[in-house]
Design a protein around this motif. Structure first.
Motif, mmCIF file in Angstrom:
data_model
loop_
_atom_site.group_PDB
_atom_site.id
_atom_site.type_symbol
_atom_site.label_atom_id
_atom_site.label_comp_id
_atom_site.label_asym_id
_atom_site.label_seq_id
_atom_site.Cartn_x
_atom_site.Cartn_y
_atom_site.Cartn_z
ATOM 1 N N THR A 93 0.963 -1.250 -0.061
ATOM 2 C CA THR A 93 -0.027 -0.064 0.033
ATOM 3 C C THR A 93 0.892 1.085 0.006
ATOM 4 N N GLY A 94 2.238 1.046 -0.044
ATOM 5 C CA GLY A 94 3.047 2.278 -0.310
ATOM 6 C C GLY A 94 4.328 1.760 -1.064
ATOM 7 N N SER A 95 5.134 2.545 -0.844
ATOM 8 C CA SER A 95 6.557 2.654 -1.761
ATOM 9 C C SER A 95 7.264 1.297 -1.138
ATOM 10 N N THR A 123 9.331 -8.721 -0.438
ATOM 11 C CA THR A 123 9.353 -7.272 -0.690
ATOM 12 C C THR A 123 9.202 -6.718 0.755
ATOM 13 N N GLY A 124 9.571 -5.427 1.089
ATOM 14 C CA GLY A 124 9.060 -4.814 2.044
ATOM 15 C C GLY A 124 9.346 -3.239 2.004
ATOM 16 N N GLY A 125 8.499 -2.463 2.543
ATOM 17 C CA GLY A 125 8.513 -1.046 2.464
ATOM 18 C C GLY A 125 7.675 -0.157 3.357
ATOM 19 N N THR A 167 5.117 -4.042 6.043
ATOM 20 C CA THR A 167 4.848 -5.346 5.774
ATOM 21 C C THR A 167 5.864 -5.949 4.832
ATOM 22 N N ILE A 168 6.298 -7.267 5.259
ATOM 23 C CA ILE A 168 7.249 -8.075 4.360
ATOM 24 C C ILE A 168 6.177 -8.864 3.391
ATOM 25 N N SER A 201 7.874 -1.362 11.991
ATOM 26 C CA SER A 201 8.657 -0.299 11.320
ATOM 27 C C SER A 201 8.823 -0.445 9.847
ATOM 28 N N VAL A 202 9.178 0.748 9.166
ATOM 29 C CA VAL A 202 9.231 0.618 7.752
ATOM 30 C C VAL A 202 10.333 -0.350 7.509
#
Length: 102
Positions: A15-17, A30-32, A36-37, A61-62
């Motif tokens: 839902t984000g970068s 993927t994570g960001g 979330t991973i 955390s991001v």
């Protein structure tokens, strides 16, 4: 998703970068920004490619970096704690742990 240097399809996973990505054999992590991973299984042949969602792991955390190696998914977050995840994607088992940087 790219196949043979040609964009095959685009999909929304986060839902984000996305700040971090790691791939090992058929597993894509993927994570960001959304903390979330996401774990996906990549299936491809000569003509098409698919990404099947396997699961996700929430973080507090991001996610800024990921590395999957030898059955471990290592991640970096912008805090004094780093996290490690013991994984077995084929068995769909995930275990989250912490270690403190001193």
């Amino acid at each position: 998703l790219w196949l043979n240097d040609v964009l095959q399809k685009s999909t929304v996973v986060h839902t984000g970068s996305i700040f971090a990505l790691s791939m090992e054999e058929k597993w894509l992590f993927t994570g960001g920004w959304d903390k979330t991973i996401k774990v996906q299984e990549i299936q491809a042949d000569d003509f098409e490619i698919e990404a099947r969602p396997v699961g996700s792991i929430a973080s507090n955390s991001v996610i800024t970096a990921l590395l999957y190696t030898q059955g471990f998914l290592l991640l970096a977050v912008p805090t004094s704690q780093s996290r490690y995840i013991i994984t077995d994607p084929d068995q769909k088992k995930l275990q989250l742990g912490d270690f403190i940087l001193r």
